[in-house]
Every structure is written in structure tokens, then in C-alpha cells.
Enzyme design. Structure first.
Site, PDB file in Angstrom:
ATOM      1  N   TYR A 160       0.866  -1.204   0.000  1.00  0.00           N
ATOM      2  CA  TYR A 160       0.000   0.000   0.000  1.00  0.00           C
ATOM      3  C   TYR A 160       0.892   1.241   0.000  1.00  0.00           C
ATOM      4  O   TYR A 160       0.667   2.181  -0.771  1.00  0.00           O
ATOM      5  CB  TYR A 160      -0.943  -0.007   1.210  1.00  0.00           C
ATOM      6  CG  TYR A 160      -1.842   1.220   1.232  1.00  0.00           C
ATOM      7  CD1 TYR A 160      -2.844   1.380   0.278  1.00  0.00           C
ATOM      8  CD2 TYR A 160      -1.686   2.224   2.195  1.00  0.00           C
ATOM      9  CE1 TYR A 160      -3.658   2.517   0.270  1.00  0.00           C
ATOM     10  CE2 TYR A 160      -2.492   3.353   2.192  1.00  0.00           C
ATOM     11  CZ  TYR A 160      -3.482   3.492   1.231  1.00  0.00           C
ATOM     12  OH  TYR A 160      -4.278   4.619   1.228  1.00  0.00           O
ATOM     13  N   LYS A 198       1.169   4.356  -2.809  1.00  0.00           N
ATOM     14  CA  LYS A 198       0.937   5.773  -2.501  1.00  0.00           C
ATOM     15  C   LYS A 198       2.222   6.600  -2.687  1.00  0.00           C
ATOM     16  O   LYS A 198       2.144   7.782  -3.024  1.00  0.00           O
ATOM     17  CB  LYS A 198       0.358   5.923  -1.088  1.00  0.00           C
ATOM     18  CG  LYS A 198      -1.093   5.414  -0.999  1.00  0.00           C
ATOM     19  CD  LYS A 198      -2.055   6.180  -1.933  1.00  0.00           C
ATOM     20  CE  LYS A 198      -3.506   5.760  -1.787  1.00  0.00           C
ATOM     21  NZ  LYS A 198      -4.422   6.508  -2.651  1.00  0.00           N
TER      22      LYS A 198
HETATM   23  P1  NDP Z   1     -13.636   3.979   0.855  1.00  0.00           P
HETATM   24  O1  NDP Z   1     -13.367   2.503   0.890  1.00  0.00           O
HETATM   25  O2  NDP Z   1     -14.725   4.519   1.672  1.00  0.00           O
HETATM   26  O3  NDP Z   1     -13.846   4.432  -0.663  1.00  0.00           O
HETATM   27  C1  NDP Z   1     -13.059   3.926  -1.697  1.00  0.00           C
HETATM   28  C2  NDP Z   1     -13.734   4.219  -3.023  1.00  0.00           C
HETATM   29  O4  NDP Z   1     -12.911   3.717  -4.089  1.00  0.00           O
HETATM   30  C3  NDP Z   1     -15.085   3.538  -3.131  1.00  0.00           C
HETATM   31  O5  NDP Z   1     -15.999   4.433  -3.708  1.00  0.00           O
HETATM   32  C4  NDP Z   1     -14.819   2.368  -4.062  1.00  0.00           C
HETATM   33  O6  NDP Z   1     -15.994   2.128  -4.835  1.00  0.00           O
HETATM   34  C5  NDP Z   1     -13.707   2.939  -4.948  1.00  0.00           C
HETATM   35  N1  NDP Z   1     -12.928   1.899  -5.598  1.00  0.00           N
HETATM   36  C6  NDP Z   1     -12.146   0.962  -5.038  1.00  0.00           C
HETATM   37  N2  NDP Z   1     -11.620   0.177  -5.992  1.00  0.00           N
HETATM   38  C7  NDP Z   1     -12.102   0.627  -7.184  1.00  0.00           C
HETATM   39  C8  NDP Z   1     -11.935   0.240  -8.519  1.00  0.00           C
HETATM   40  N3  NDP Z   1     -11.180  -0.804  -8.859  1.00  0.00           N
HETATM   41  N4  NDP Z   1     -12.559   0.948  -9.487  1.00  0.00           N
HETATM   42  C9  NDP Z   1     -13.344   1.997  -9.160  1.00  0.00           C
HETATM   43  N5  NDP Z   1     -13.548   2.415  -7.923  1.00  0.00           N
HETATM   44  C10 NDP Z   1     -12.930   1.731  -6.942  1.00  0.00           C
HETATM   45  O7  NDP Z   1     -12.250   4.645   1.246  1.00  0.00           O
HETATM   46  P2  NDP Z   1     -11.742   6.177   1.224  1.00  0.00           P
HETATM   47  O8  NDP Z   1     -12.800   7.097   0.868  1.00  0.00           O
HETATM   48  O9  NDP Z   1     -11.041   6.367   2.498  1.00  0.00           O
HETATM   49  O10 NDP Z   1     -10.653   6.066   0.078  1.00  0.00           O
HETATM   50  C11 NDP Z   1     -10.563   6.974  -1.000  1.00  0.00           C
HETATM   51  C12 NDP Z   1      -9.106   7.226  -1.312  1.00  0.00           C
HETATM   52  O11 NDP Z   1      -8.495   7.841  -0.189  1.00  0.00           O
HETATM   53  C13 NDP Z   1      -8.281   5.976  -1.596  1.00  0.00           C
HETATM   54  O12 NDP Z   1      -7.417   6.260  -2.691  1.00  0.00           O
HETATM   55  C14 NDP Z   1      -7.478   5.777  -0.324  1.00  0.00           C
HETATM   56  O13 NDP Z   1      -6.269   5.107  -0.561  1.00  0.00           O
HETATM   57  C15 NDP Z   1      -7.264   7.213   0.083  1.00  0.00           C
HETATM   58  N6  NDP Z   1      -6.910   7.447   1.464  1.00  0.00           N
HETATM   59  C16 NDP Z   1      -7.739   7.029   2.465  1.00  0.00           C
HETATM   60  C17 NDP Z   1      -7.381   7.277   3.778  1.00  0.00           C
HETATM   61  C18 NDP Z   1      -8.204   6.788   4.933  1.00  0.00           C
HETATM   62  O14 NDP Z   1      -7.673   6.732   6.067  1.00  0.00           O
HETATM   63  N7  NDP Z   1      -9.474   6.460   4.736  1.00  0.00           N
HETATM   64  C19 NDP Z   1      -6.168   8.024   4.111  1.00  0.00           C
HETATM   65  C20 NDP Z   1      -5.367   8.368   2.980  1.00  0.00           C
HETATM   66  C21 NDP Z   1      -5.754   8.122   1.713  1.00  0.00           C
HETATM   67  P3  NDP Z   1     -16.530   0.700  -5.302  1.00  0.00           P
HETATM   68  O15 NDP Z   1     -16.147  -0.300  -4.271  1.00  0.00           O
HETATM   69  O16 NDP Z   1     -18.004   0.928  -5.422  1.00  0.00           O
HETATM   70  O17 NDP Z   1     -15.869   0.498  -6.624  1.00  0.00           O
HETATM   71  C1  8X3 Z   2      -4.611   5.556   4.553  1.00  0.00           C
HETATM   72  C2  8X3 Z   2      -4.025   6.062   5.827  1.00  0.00           C
HETATM   73  O1  8X3 Z   2      -2.329   5.646   7.645  1.00  0.00           O
HETATM   74  O2  8X3 Z   2      -3.680   3.734   6.941  1.00  0.00           O
HETATM   75  O3  8X3 Z   2      -3.881   5.914   3.442  1.00  0.00           O
HETATM   76  O4  8X3 Z   2      -1.942   4.558   5.536  1.00  0.00           O
HETATM   77  S1  8X3 Z   2      -2.943   4.950   6.512  1.00  0.00           S
END
Ligand code: NDP
Ligand code: 8X3
Length: 249
Positions: A153, A157
């Protein structure tokens, strides 16, 4: 401030978490939406919720891993979005590298890295033609600092971080802005997905401190896209106040 009213935002991963909150804030502020994700029924629910805002909301089932589908969808659009939010992503598993699961690895690399590239490769030429727009790449604190068991992961990133810098270089000379928003812990479905549906394990990640909310990140994303056109914030690292620069997992 830059007036976004009437412009269009294309969001990947809009069915949940950060992407969904972005859809809400843009709709509230008069921005038309093209929302994509794999779970179409979630997009249908969201579209209904956004009806009151008097903007167009087009929804598409899209897996960013599927390069041909991404190409087809983007080619079929009758307008080029002003804002592209490369948000779709996931963590899958949390294991030492020597115990890593190949399916988890492929899911993360194919979504977070290659999926972001698929969307960008087909959308950017259209944005260049219009010589305007704003690309938001959702990175992570995990792209600045490796944590135990985060390995693949983290690598995806770090790659987003590199690609954000690369886009800034390659698009220099155009009016297109490129920003990566790199959050620490945000309470979304992220940890449920990481732990393959184990909700108890996921909830534990956010115990004992106040995590970020997805709307906190959406607010920041909205803010950077409303700045005057000569301002390009290239990167924002944003964590819960209680989180040090290490991961909380
Ligand atoms: P969620 O799991 O709530 O949302 C993730 C979204 O990505 C969903 O809408 C999912 O939709 C979509 N997704 C996943 N795989 C695919 C795919 N193959 N094609 C299209 N859509 C996809 O998590 P977050 O909102 O937290 O995550 C959003 C972004 O933020 C990610 O890139 C994550 O790495 C990043 N992030 C999150 C953090 C956290 O702590 N939550 C911190 C830092 C970064 P569906 O399953 O319907 O396809
Ligand atoms: C998601 C946040 O701290 O789990 O990107 O990597 S952390």
C-alpha cells in the site's frame, strides 16, 4: 476566488468515503458531476440524494482497473470535465512482506497505481485540448512514510506522490493545475476493505483519538479548486491532530 458554478467534476470511487463527500460538496456549490465506481447501486442512491441541488449527475459503473472500459467511458463523454478527482483506491491486507498475499498486492497496484494512470492517460489529453482544468490525486501519508506491514500500500501511494510530481512537470506550460491531497487516518470504509470485511478490526483503528471525517478532506479538495487560477497547491499532507507522522494502524 475561482467560480466553479456550472463546471463539471469527474470523480472516481464516488460510491463511498472521500469520493462521495466530494460529490456532495461540489453539487452543493453548483458543479455538475460525473460519478464513477464499481457499486452502481450506491451511485444511484447518491444521485437521488443530490437531486435537490439542481446540477446534472451522470453515473457510471466503472472499475478503474479495466483500461478498455475507462477508455470507452472517457471517449464517450460529450464534455471534458474541468475537475478530475483520482480518488478510487484501497488498502487490501496488512501483512509483513514475506507473508504478502498476491491477490491483495495486485488489487492495490492495479487500482491505486495503474487505475489512476488509466484514468489520467485518457482524460489528460482532453484537458490539454481545452487548456484548463484541475487534477486532484488522492495520495496518503502512506506515500510519505512507510509503516510496518504497509509495504505494498505504501509503495502504491509513494507512486501516487511521484506521479503527482510528474504530472506537475509534464503539464507545466498548460493552465492545468495538479494537486495531491494526502490524508492520514480518515474514517471511511477504508479499514473495512483493508481487513476484508472485519468490522471490529476496522473500528479498532479509529479508537482512542478523533480521526478525520471524509467531509474534512472534501472541504480541503473543494477549497484548493476554488483558488485563483495562478495558484497551484501541489501537495497537502493532512492528518488528524492526534496523529503524529506515523501511521495509526
Ligand atoms: P472507501 O473505501 O470509503 O472508498 C473507496 C472508493 O474507491 C469507493 O468508492 C470504491 O468504490 C472505490 N474503488 C475501489 N476500488 C475501485 C476500482 N477498482 N474501481 C473503481 N472504484 C474503486 O475509502 P476512502 O474514501 O477512504 O478512500 C478513498 C481514497 O483515499 C483511496 O485512494 C485511499 O487510498 C485514500 N486514502 C484514504 C485514507 C483513509 O484513512 N481512509 C487516508 C489516505 C488516503 P466501489 O467499491 O463501489 O468500486
Ligand atoms: C490511509 C491512511 O495511515 O492507513 O492511506 O496509511 S494509513
Amino acid at each position: 476566488m475561482f467560480d466553479l458554478k456550472g463546471k463539471t467534476a469527474f470523480i472516481t470511487g464516488a460510491s463511498s468515503g472521500i469520493g462521495k463527500e466530494c460529490a456532495k460538496i461540489y453539487a452543493k456549490n453548483g458543479v455538475n458531476l460525473i460519478l464513477t465506481a464499481r457499486r452502481f447501486e450506491k451511485l444511484e442512491e447518491l444521485k437521488k440524494e443530490l437531486e435537490i441541488f439542481n446540477v446534472t449527475v451522470d453515473i457510471y459503473e466503472l472499475d478503474v482497473k479495466e483500461r478498455d472500459s475507462v477508455n470507452k467511458l472517457i471517449e464517450s463523454l460529450n464534455k471534458t470535465p474541468f475537475i478530475l478527482i483520482n480518488n478510487a483506491g484501497l488498502a487490501s491486507g496488512l501483512n509483513k512482506i514475506q507473508d504478502g498475499d498476491f491477490e491483495d498486492w495486485d488489487a492495490m497496484i492495479d487500482t491505486n497505481l495503474k487505475g489512476l494512470l488509466n484514468v489520467s492517460r485518457f482524460m489528460i489529453p482532453k484537458m490539454i485540448k481545452e487548456n484548463k482544468g484541475h487534477i486532484i490525486n488522492i495520495g496518503s501519508i502512506a506515500g510519505h512514510q512507510v509503516y510496518q506491514n504497509g509495504n505494498v500500500y505504501n509503495a502504491t501511494k509513494f507512486a501516487v506522490n511521484a506521479l503527482n510530481q510528474a504530472m506537475n512537470l509534464d503539464l507545466n506550460g498548460t493552465n492545468i493545475r495538479v494537486t495531491s491531497i494526502d490524508p492520514g487516518a480518515v474514517e471511511t470504509e477504508f479499514s473495512i476493505v483493508r481487513f476484508h470485511g472485519d468490522v471490529n478490526k476496522a473500528n479498532n483503528v479509529y479508537k482512542g483519538f478523533t480521526p478525520l471525517k471524509p467531509e474534512d478532506i472534501a472541504n480541503i479538495i473543494y477549497f484548493v479548486t476554488t483558488l485563483d487560477e495562478h495558484i497551484n497547491i501541489q501537495n497537502i499532507l493532512v492528518t488528524p491532530t492526534a496523529q503524529d507522522r506515523k501511521s495509526v494502524v
